[in-house]
Every structure is written in C-alpha cells, then in structure tokens.
Design a protein around this motif. Sequence first.
Motif, PDB file in Angstrom:
ATOM      1  N   GLY A 186       0.776  -1.234   0.000  1.00  7.96           N
ATOM      2  CA  GLY A 186       0.000   0.000   0.000  1.00  7.96           C
ATOM      3  C   GLY A 186       0.807   1.283   0.000  1.00  7.96           C
ATOM      4  O   GLY A 186       0.241   2.379   0.017  1.00  7.96           O
ATOM      5  N   TRP A 187       2.137   1.189  -0.036  1.00  8.54           N
ATOM      6  CA  TRP A 187       2.995   2.373  -0.081  1.00  8.54           C
ATOM      7  C   TRP A 187       2.944   2.972  -1.473  1.00  8.54           C
ATOM      8  O   TRP A 187       2.843   2.267  -2.463  1.00  8.54           O
ATOM      9  CB  TRP A 187       4.421   1.944   0.268  1.00  8.54           C
ATOM     10  N   ILE A 188       3.029   4.329  -1.545  1.00  9.77           N
ATOM     11  CA  ILE A 188       3.026   4.972  -2.859  1.00  9.77           C
ATOM     12  C   ILE A 188       4.144   6.009  -2.998  1.00  9.77           C
ATOM     13  O   ILE A 188       4.398   6.498  -4.081  1.00  9.77           O
ATOM     14  CB  ILE A 188       1.645   5.579  -3.197  1.00  9.77           C
ATOM     15  N   GLY A 189       4.832   6.371  -1.920  1.00  7.19           N
ATOM     16  CA  GLY A 189       5.903   7.363  -2.048  1.00  7.19           C
ATOM     17  C   GLY A 189       6.206   8.055  -0.745  1.00  7.19           C
ATOM     18  O   GLY A 189       6.246   7.429   0.305  1.00  7.19           O
ATOM     19  N   ASP A 190       6.398   9.373  -0.814  1.00  9.45           N
ATOM     20  CA  ASP A 190       6.723  10.123   0.392  1.00  9.45           C
ATOM     21  C   ASP A 190       6.253  11.567   0.272  1.00  9.45           C
ATOM     22  O   ASP A 190       5.843  12.014  -0.788  1.00  9.45           O
ATOM     23  CB  ASP A 190       8.208  10.044   0.729  1.00  9.45           C
ATOM     24  N   GLY A 197       9.091  12.245   4.860  1.00  7.61           N
ATOM     25  CA  GLY A 197       9.468  10.848   4.783  1.00  7.61           C
ATOM     26  C   GLY A 197       8.386   9.998   4.155  1.00  7.61           C
ATOM     27  O   GLY A 197       7.463  10.507   3.516  1.00  7.61           O
ATOM     28  N   GLY A 198       8.494   8.699   4.381  1.00  6.06           N
ATOM     29  CA  GLY A 198       7.689   7.714   3.686  1.00  6.06           C
ATOM     30  C   GLY A 198       6.218   7.681   4.050  1.00  6.06           C
ATOM     31  O   GLY A 198       5.836   7.773   5.213  1.00  6.06           O
ATOM     32  N   HIS A 199       5.422   7.509   3.024  1.00  9.99           N
ATOM     33  CA  HIS A 199       3.980   7.327   3.123  1.00  9.99           C
ATOM     34  C   HIS A 199       3.688   6.003   3.819  1.00  9.99           C
ATOM     35  O   HIS A 199       4.402   5.023   3.610  1.00  9.99           O
ATOM     36  CB  HIS A 199       3.423   7.346   1.697  1.00  9.99           C
ATOM     37  N   GLU A 200       2.668   5.988   4.636  1.00 12.54           N
ATOM     38  CA  GLU A 200       2.209   4.736   5.237  1.00 12.54           C
ATOM     39  C   GLU A 200       0.888   4.355   4.594  1.00 12.54           C
ATOM     40  O   GLU A 200       0.064   5.229   4.288  1.00 12.54           O
ATOM     41  CB  GLU A 200       2.061   4.892   6.752  1.00 12.54           C
ATOM     42  N   ALA A 205      -1.025  14.481   2.410  1.00 14.90           N
ATOM     43  CA  ALA A 205      -0.994  15.560   3.403  1.00 14.90           C
ATOM     44  C   ALA A 205      -0.815  14.994   4.806  1.00 14.90           C
ATOM     45  O   ALA A 205      -0.090  15.561   5.626  1.00 14.90           O
ATOM     46  CB  ALA A 205      -2.271  16.397   3.315  1.00 14.90           C
ATOM     47  N   GLU A 206      -1.454  13.876   5.098  1.00 18.46           N
ATOM     48  CA  GLU A 206      -1.287  13.235   6.406  1.00 18.46           C
ATOM     49  C   GLU A 206       0.160  12.777   6.593  1.00 18.46           C
ATOM     50  O   GLU A 206       0.720  12.906   7.689  1.00 18.46           O
ATOM     51  CB  GLU A 206      -2.238  12.043   6.542  1.00 18.46           C
ATOM     52  N   THR A 207       0.756  12.243   5.525  1.00 23.99           N
ATOM     53  CA  THR A 207       2.155  11.815   5.588  1.00 23.99           C
ATOM     54  C   THR A 207       3.048  13.002   5.926  1.00 23.99           C
ATOM     55  O   THR A 207       3.906  12.909   6.813  1.00 23.99           O
ATOM     56  CB  THR A 207       2.601  11.180   4.254  1.00 23.99           C
ATOM     57  N   ARG A 244       9.654  -4.113 -16.555  1.00 22.86           N
ATOM     58  CA  ARG A 244       9.096  -4.093 -15.200  1.00 22.86           C
ATOM     59  C   ARG A 244       9.304  -2.697 -14.615  1.00 22.86           C
ATOM     60  O   ARG A 244      10.431  -2.231 -14.496  1.00 22.86           O
ATOM     61  CB  ARG A 244       9.769  -5.145 -14.319  1.00 22.86           C
ATOM     62  N   ARG A 245       8.198  -2.073 -14.250  1.00 21.01           N
ATOM     63  CA  ARG A 245       8.225  -0.693 -13.762  1.00 21.01           C
ATOM     64  C   ARG A 245       7.125  -0.490 -12.740  1.00 21.01           C
ATOM     65  O   ARG A 245       6.132  -1.200 -12.752  1.00 21.01           O
ATOM     66  CB  ARG A 245       7.956   0.287 -14.908  1.00 21.01           C
ATOM     67  N   PHE A 246       7.312   0.519 -11.903  1.00 20.92           N
ATOM     68  CA  PHE A 246       6.215   1.018 -11.080  1.00 20.92           C
ATOM     69  C   PHE A 246       6.432   2.505 -10.870  1.00 20.92           C
ATOM     70  O   PHE A 246       7.527   3.025 -11.066  1.00 20.92           O
ATOM     71  CB  PHE A 246       6.074   0.264  -9.750  1.00 20.92           C
ATOM     72  N   GLN A 247       5.365   3.193 -10.484  1.00 14.69           N
ATOM     73  CA  GLN A 247       5.463   4.633 -10.249  1.00 14.69           C
ATOM     74  C   GLN A 247       5.295   4.936  -8.781  1.00 14.69           C
ATOM     75  O   GLN A 247       4.647   4.192  -8.034  1.00 14.69           O
ATOM     76  CB  GLN A 247       4.413   5.379 -11.072  1.00 14.69           C
ATOM     77  N   MET A 248       5.880   6.046  -8.394  1.00 10.15           N
ATOM     78  CA  MET A 248       5.753   6.530  -7.026  1.00 10.15           C
ATOM     79  C   MET A 248       5.613   8.041  -7.059  1.00 10.15           C
ATOM     80  O   MET A 248       5.890   8.682  -8.069  1.00 10.15           O
ATOM     81  CB  MET A 248       6.947   6.095  -6.182  1.00 10.15           C
ATOM     82  N   LEU A 249       5.175   8.611  -5.944  1.00  8.53           N
ATOM     83  CA  LEU A 249       4.886  10.032  -5.867  1.00  8.53           C
ATOM     84  C   LEU A 249       5.563  10.642  -4.655  1.00  8.53           C
ATOM     85  O   LEU A 249       5.490  10.091  -3.558  1.00  8.53           O
ATOM     86  CB  LEU A 249       3.366  10.238  -5.768  1.00  8.53           C
ATOM     87  N   THR A 250       6.220  11.777  -4.875  1.00 12.94           N
ATOM     88  CA  THR A 250       6.746  12.582  -3.779  1.00 12.94           C
ATOM     89  C   THR A 250       6.065  13.938  -3.850  1.00 12.94           C
ATOM     90  O   THR A 250       5.984  14.523  -4.931  1.00 12.94           O
ATOM     91  CB  THR A 250       8.276  12.758  -3.890  1.00 12.94           C
ATOM     92  N   VAL A 251       5.576  14.415  -2.707  1.00 16.98           N
ATOM     93  CA  VAL A 251       4.882  15.702  -2.645  1.00 16.98           C
ATOM     94  C   VAL A 251       5.554  16.566  -1.595  1.00 16.98           C
ATOM     95  O   VAL A 251       5.768  16.126  -0.463  1.00 16.98           O
ATOM     96  CB  VAL A 251       3.392  15.528  -2.301  1.00 16.98           C
TER      97      VAL A 251
END
Length: 180
Positions: A49-53, A82-85, A91-93, A127-134
């Motif tokens: 369930g992680w998507i980034g930070d 830091g890292g998303h939970e 915003a909560e992260t 093989r790839r995946f995406q992640m998001l940093t805000v």
Amino acid sequence: MTIEERTREEVDRRLARLKEEFGQFPVVEETAENDPEFFESGVEMVEEGWIGDAGAFVTDDDDRALLIRHESEPEKWGTPGGGHEPGERMAETARREVREETGVDVELTGVFRARRKTAVHADDPDRRFQMLTVWFDGDTREAEIDVGDDEIAEARWFAEPPDRVHDFLEARIVTWAERR
C-alpha cells in the motif's frame, strides 16, 4: 492489471485530489533504474500500500523556515518529510513526518512541487512502477523543536537561507528569501 498500471492510476488519482484541494503546482517526471534487489523491495512496499513520500517547507510567525539535515547527507539542508504509510493521504504523511522529525505541528497551505518517479528494473526494463513525492508549504505557530528521529542530525529555524540545500528545495528557498 500490471503493477505499473496500478501505481500510475494511484499516482494520477492522488495528484488530481491534491490539485482539487490545493490548486495547481508543478509536477516533475523522473525515471530511475533500480538494481533488481532494490526494485523488488519497492514492489513489496507497493503491494503493502505504499506509494511514495511527502514533506513540508514550514515557516513560523516570524517567517523563519524549519529545515533539517539527515545523518546520511549532513552537508545539505532539506525539508522534514518521509515515507507514506498505507492508508494515509499525502498531506497526512507530510504532517506526521514533520511532527515525528521535529516535534512541530504544521498546517499545510499548498503544494510547491510534486515528483512522479518511474522505477525501472535494471535487468528487465519492462518491469516498472510509479511513485509520488509531494512537497507541501506549511505554517506553524510553534517555535520549539524536538528532534525525534535518529536519522535527523539537526533541525533548525532559519531567518536567512542556509549555504547548501537539496536540489529540489533551491527554487523554494529563493522564493522564500525574496519575499523577506
């Protein structure tokens, strides 16, 4: 649906929600080749369930900026974050990470930058995946800092820009310094 498709949809959904809540902001695109072991650890995190930070550029009532130095790169200042939970909104992260790293509660006021990053398996580029940093902007009325994370070498309020900051933060520091 592939992991790349799932993570792309999730990043798109989160970016749309952030733009709805905070307005427009720049989104940079990056691609990084990951060694197989590192890539697989990222896949495991995504499956959980992680998507980034996320982090925040926080200022106080005196328009001082709250910056930190990590043990891993002590020569540069950056934003707390830091890292998303799993289950968190970005915003909560950011709020949680600022509080954990500095003891400061922050009210988020906008987004100054986001990054969509595509991780690519070094031995199998299909093989790839995406992640998001805000990176958010935020305000606080608190002045007392309480470093609560072993990875943080130092946290400090700055009335003037420090000499060295992380690349992603340079433009935001300039904007902050110009309005002072």
